[in-house]
Structure formats: structure tokens, C-alpha cells
Design a protein around this motif. Structure first.
Motif, PDB file in Angstrom:
ATOM      1  N   SER A  40     -70.934  86.659 122.978  1.00 47.25           N
ATOM      2  CA  SER A  40     -70.710  87.326 124.260  1.00 47.25           C
ATOM      3  C   SER A  40     -71.067  86.444 125.447  1.00 47.25           C
ATOM      4  CB  SER A  40     -71.495  88.645 124.325  1.00 47.25           C
ATOM      5  OG  SER A  40     -72.878  88.399 124.167  1.00 47.25           O
ATOM      6  N   THR A  41     -71.958  85.474 125.244  1.00 49.30           N
ATOM      7  CA  THR A  41     -72.331  84.579 126.345  1.00 49.30           C
ATOM      8  C   THR A  41     -72.307  83.126 125.873  1.00 49.30           C
ATOM      9  OG1 THR A  41     -74.703  84.573 125.861  1.00 49.30           O
ATOM     10  CG2 THR A  41     -73.882  86.325 127.326  1.00 49.30           C
ATOM     11  N   PHE A  42     -72.067  82.242 126.834  1.00 42.68           N
ATOM     12  CA  PHE A  42     -72.110  80.809 126.566  1.00 42.68           C
ATOM     13  C   PHE A  42     -73.511  80.397 126.138  1.00 42.68           C
ATOM     14  CE2 PHE A  42     -72.789  76.421 127.873  1.00 42.68           C
ATOM     15  CZ  PHE A  42     -71.697  75.790 127.289  1.00 42.68           C
ATOM     16  N   ALA A  43     -74.514  81.038 126.732  1.00 39.05           N
ATOM     17  CA  ALA A  43     -75.909  80.699 126.440  1.00 39.05           C
ATOM     18  C   ALA A  43     -76.232  80.871 124.961  1.00 39.05           C
ATOM     19  CB  ALA A  43     -76.853  81.541 127.295  1.00 39.05           C
ATOM     20  N   THR A  44     -75.689  81.898 124.340  1.00 40.89           N
ATOM     21  CA  THR A  44     -75.933  82.115 122.912  1.00 40.89           C
ATOM     22  C   THR A  44     -75.438  80.924 122.105  1.00 40.89           C
ATOM     23  OG1 THR A  44     -75.747  84.502 123.155  1.00 40.89           O
ATOM     24  CG2 THR A  44     -75.417  83.614 120.939  1.00 40.89           C
ATOM     25  N   THR A  45     -74.215  80.509 122.372  1.00 35.68           N
ATOM     26  CA  THR A  45     -73.635  79.370 121.654  1.00 35.68           C
ATOM     27  C   THR A  45     -74.426  78.105 121.944  1.00 35.68           C
ATOM     28  OG1 THR A  45     -71.486  80.429 121.914  1.00 35.68           O
ATOM     29  CG2 THR A  45     -71.485  78.134 121.193  1.00 35.68           C
ATOM     30  N   ALA A  46     -74.744  77.867 123.200  1.00 36.42           N
ATOM     31  CA  ALA A  46     -75.474  76.653 123.579  1.00 36.42           C
ATOM     32  C   ALA A  46     -76.868  76.622 122.959  1.00 36.42           C
ATOM     33  CB  ALA A  46     -75.566  76.561 125.105  1.00 36.42           C
ATOM     34  N   ASP A  47     -77.532  77.758 122.912  1.00 36.82           N
ATOM     35  CA  ASP A  47     -78.870  77.808 122.309  1.00 36.82           C
ATOM     36  C   ASP A  47     -78.830  77.429 120.831  1.00 36.82           C
ATOM     37  OD1 ASP A  47     -80.042  78.569 124.680  1.00 36.82           O
ATOM     38  OD2 ASP A  47     -80.200  80.693 124.147  1.00 36.82           O
ATOM     39  N   ILE A  48     -77.788  77.830 120.145  1.00 38.15           N
ATOM     40  CA  ILE A  48     -77.690  77.586 118.703  1.00 38.15           C
ATOM     41  C   ILE A  48     -77.184  76.185 118.387  1.00 38.15           C
ATOM     42  CG2 ILE A  48     -76.539  78.316 116.567  1.00 38.15           C
ATOM     43  CD1 ILE A  48     -76.459  81.167 117.833  1.00 38.15           C
ATOM     44  N   TYR A  49     -76.222  75.683 119.168  1.00 41.53           N
ATOM     45  CA  TYR A  49     -75.517  74.460 118.776  1.00 41.53           C
ATOM     46  C   TYR A  49     -75.748  73.248 119.680  1.00 41.53           C
ATOM     47  CZ  TYR A  49     -73.192  77.604 115.625  1.00 41.53           C
ATOM     48  OH  TYR A  49     -72.953  78.526 114.644  1.00 41.53           O
ATOM     49  N   SER A  50     -76.447  73.391 120.795  1.00 45.11           N
ATOM     50  CA  SER A  50     -76.575  72.265 121.728  1.00 45.11           C
ATOM     51  C   SER A  50     -77.265  71.058 121.103  1.00 45.11           C
ATOM     52  CB  SER A  50     -77.293  72.688 123.005  1.00 45.11           C
ATOM     53  OG  SER A  50     -78.607  73.111 122.710  1.00 45.11           O
ATOM     54  N   HIS A  51     -78.163  71.267 120.153  1.00 48.88           N
ATOM     55  CA  HIS A  51     -78.840  70.136 119.513  1.00 48.88           C
ATOM     56  C   HIS A  51     -77.878  69.303 118.672  1.00 48.88           C
ATOM     57  CE1 HIS A  51     -78.835  73.018 116.206  1.00 48.88           C
ATOM     58  NE2 HIS A  51     -79.067  72.000 115.400  1.00 48.88           N
ATOM     59  N   LEU A  52     -76.703  69.835 118.382  1.00 49.77           N
ATOM     60  CA  LEU A  52     -75.720  69.099 117.590  1.00 49.77           C
ATOM     61  C   LEU A  52     -74.685  68.386 118.447  1.00 49.77           C
ATOM     62  CD1 LEU A  52     -74.987  71.824 114.893  1.00 49.77           C
ATOM     63  CD2 LEU A  52     -76.464  69.818 114.664  1.00 49.77           C
ATOM     64  N   ASP A  53     -74.748  68.583 119.755  1.00 50.81           N
ATOM     65  CA  ASP A  53     -73.705  68.067 120.636  1.00 50.81           C
ATOM     66  C   ASP A  53     -73.940  66.600 120.981  1.00 50.81           C
ATOM     67  OD1 ASP A  53     -71.506  67.877 122.212  1.00 50.81           O
ATOM     68  OD2 ASP A  53     -72.156  69.316 123.724  1.00 50.81           O
ATOM     69  N   PHE A  54     -73.848  65.728 119.970  1.00 44.15           N
ATOM     70  CA  PHE A  54     -74.060  64.296 120.161  1.00 44.15           C
ATOM     71  C   PHE A  54     -72.995  63.695 121.071  1.00 44.15           C
ATOM     72  CE2 PHE A  54     -75.714  65.101 115.804  1.00 44.15           C
ATOM     73  CZ  PHE A  54     -77.046  64.974 116.119  1.00 44.15           C
ATOM     74  N   HIS A  55     -71.777  64.219 120.998  1.00 43.56           N
ATOM     75  CA  HIS A  55     -70.690  63.699 121.824  1.00 43.56           C
ATOM     76  C   HIS A  55     -71.048  63.807 123.308  1.00 43.56           C
ATOM     77  CE1 HIS A  55     -66.611  62.790 123.100  1.00 43.56           C
ATOM     78  NE2 HIS A  55     -66.645  63.866 123.857  1.00 43.56           N
ATOM     79  N   ALA A  56     -71.586  64.937 123.717  1.00 46.64           N
ATOM     80  CA  ALA A  56     -71.959  65.128 125.122  1.00 46.64           C
ATOM     81  C   ALA A  56     -73.091  64.190 125.512  1.00 46.64           C
ATOM     82  CB  ALA A  56     -72.357  66.569 125.378  1.00 46.64           C
ATOM     83  N   GLN A  57     -74.025  63.962 124.614  1.00 46.06           N
ATOM     84  CA  GLN A  57     -75.128  63.050 124.912  1.00 46.06           C
ATOM     85  C   GLN A  57     -74.615  61.628 125.094  1.00 46.06           C
ATOM     86  OE1 GLN A  57     -77.840  63.644 121.678  1.00 46.06           O
ATOM     87  NE2 GLN A  57     -78.448  65.669 122.368  1.00 46.06           N
ATOM     88  N   ILE A  58     -73.742  61.200 124.231  1.00 44.51           N
ATOM     89  CA  ILE A  58     -73.174  59.850 124.335  1.00 44.51           C
ATOM     90  C   ILE A  58     -72.327  59.733 125.598  1.00 44.51           C
ATOM     91  CG2 ILE A  58     -71.519  58.249 123.281  1.00 44.51           C
ATOM     92  CD1 ILE A  58     -72.596  59.276 120.550  1.00 44.51           C
ATOM     93  N   GLU A  59     -71.497  60.745 125.830  1.00 44.21           N
ATOM     94  CA  GLU A  59     -70.625  60.723 127.005  1.00 44.21           C
ATOM     95  C   GLU A  59     -71.433  60.660 128.303  1.00 44.21           C
ATOM     96  OE1 GLU A  59     -67.673  63.962 128.775  1.00 44.21           O
ATOM     97  OE2 GLU A  59     -67.029  63.187 126.819  1.00 44.21           O
ATOM     98  N   SER A  60     -72.491  61.456 128.406  1.00 44.98           N
ATOM     99  CA  SER A  60     -73.296  61.443 129.629  1.00 44.98           C
ATOM    100  C   SER A  60     -74.028  60.107 129.783  1.00 44.98           C
ATOM    101  CB  SER A  60     -74.280  62.608 129.672  1.00 44.98           C
ATOM    102  OG  SER A  60     -75.167  62.559 128.576  1.00 44.98           O
ATOM    103  N   GLY A  61     -74.460  59.513 128.682  1.00 41.24           N
ATOM    104  CA  GLY A  61     -75.084  58.192 128.743  1.00 41.24           C
ATOM    105  C   GLY A  61     -74.120  57.127 129.232  1.00 41.24           C
ATOM    106  N   LEU A  62     -72.879  57.197 128.774  1.00 39.67           N
ATOM    107  CA  LEU A  62     -71.865  56.232 129.215  1.00 39.67           C
ATOM    108  C   LEU A  62     -71.538  56.401 130.693  1.00 39.67           C
ATOM    109  CD1 LEU A  62     -69.465  56.294 126.126  1.00 39.67           C
ATOM    110  CD2 LEU A  62     -71.010  54.442 126.817  1.00 39.67           C
ATOM    111  N   VAL A  63     -71.524  57.644 131.151  1.00 36.55           N
ATOM    112  CA  VAL A  63     -71.285  57.901 132.578  1.00 36.55           C
ATOM    113  C   VAL A  63     -72.400  57.284 133.411  1.00 36.55           C
ATOM    114  CG1 VAL A  63     -71.223  59.707 134.348  1.00 36.55           C
ATOM    115  CG2 VAL A  63     -69.861  59.945 132.269  1.00 36.55           C
ATOM    116  N   MET A  64     -73.645  57.507 132.985  1.00 31.21           N
ATOM    117  CA  MET A  64     -74.782  56.927 133.705  1.00 31.21           C
ATOM    118  C   MET A  64     -74.702  55.398 133.700  1.00 31.21           C
ATOM    119  SD  MET A  64     -76.577  59.276 135.053  1.00 31.21           S
ATOM    120  CE  MET A  64     -78.124  58.486 135.409  1.00 31.21           C
TER     121      MET A  64
END
Length: 83
Positions: A40-64
Motif C-alpha cells: 500500500s505504501t512505497f515505504a513498506t517496499t523500501a523498508d524491506i528491500y532497500s538493503h538489496l538495492d546495490f544498483h542505486a548505491q552504485i549509480e549514486s556513487g557514480l553520480v557523485m
């Protein structure tokens, strides 16, 4: 069905979690996974799966890294900078 296929016992919820984890690992956005899972909320999904989001971590590092590269190029160097 699991016994017939000689597979270990697994809960339906485990399959759901594996599906979401694989989608995330293959570049599907967290918002799309929220919709797919019916959270029902984005927060629920993010709370459960954000630790697996390596792509976003790499992408944000490359942007920096790119921001720092642009700043280095824009800074004057050498004798011209002293004048």
C-alpha cells in the motif's frame, strides 16, 4: 508439487520475496516492485528491500564521482590561475 519435482519445502511468501529481490537486482525500480507486490505504501517496499538495492548505491556513487570530476575540470590550474 515440490516433492514431485524433488525440491525443498518453500513457502509462497519466500517465492514472493525472491521474485522482488531478483527484480530489484535486475534494475526494476522500487516503485514498480511496490506496485507488483501490492504494497500500500512505497515505504513498506523500501523498508524491506532497500538493503538489496546495490544498483542505486552504485549509480549514486557514480553520480557523485562525476560531479567531482566536473569540478576538477572547471577549476583553473597552472600559471593562468595565478594571474
Amino acid at each position: 508439487m515440490l516433492e514431485k519435482a524433488d525440491l525443498k519445502k518453500i513457502r509462497f511468501h519466500d517465492l514472493r520475496h525472491s521474485c522482488a529481490s531478483l527484480l530489484l537486482a535486475n534494475g526494476i525500480s522500487m516503485k514498480q516492485i511496490q506496485i507488483w507486490l501490492g504494497h500500500s505504501t512505497f515505504a513498506t517496499t523500501a523498508d524491506i528491500y532497500s538493503h538489496l538495492d546495490f544498483h542505486a548505491q552504485i549509480e549514486s556513487g557514480l553520480v557523485m564521482d562525476g560531479m567531482f570530476e566536473r569540478n576538477r575540470v572547471a577549476e583553473p590550474t597552472g600559471l593562468a590561475a595565478a594571474n
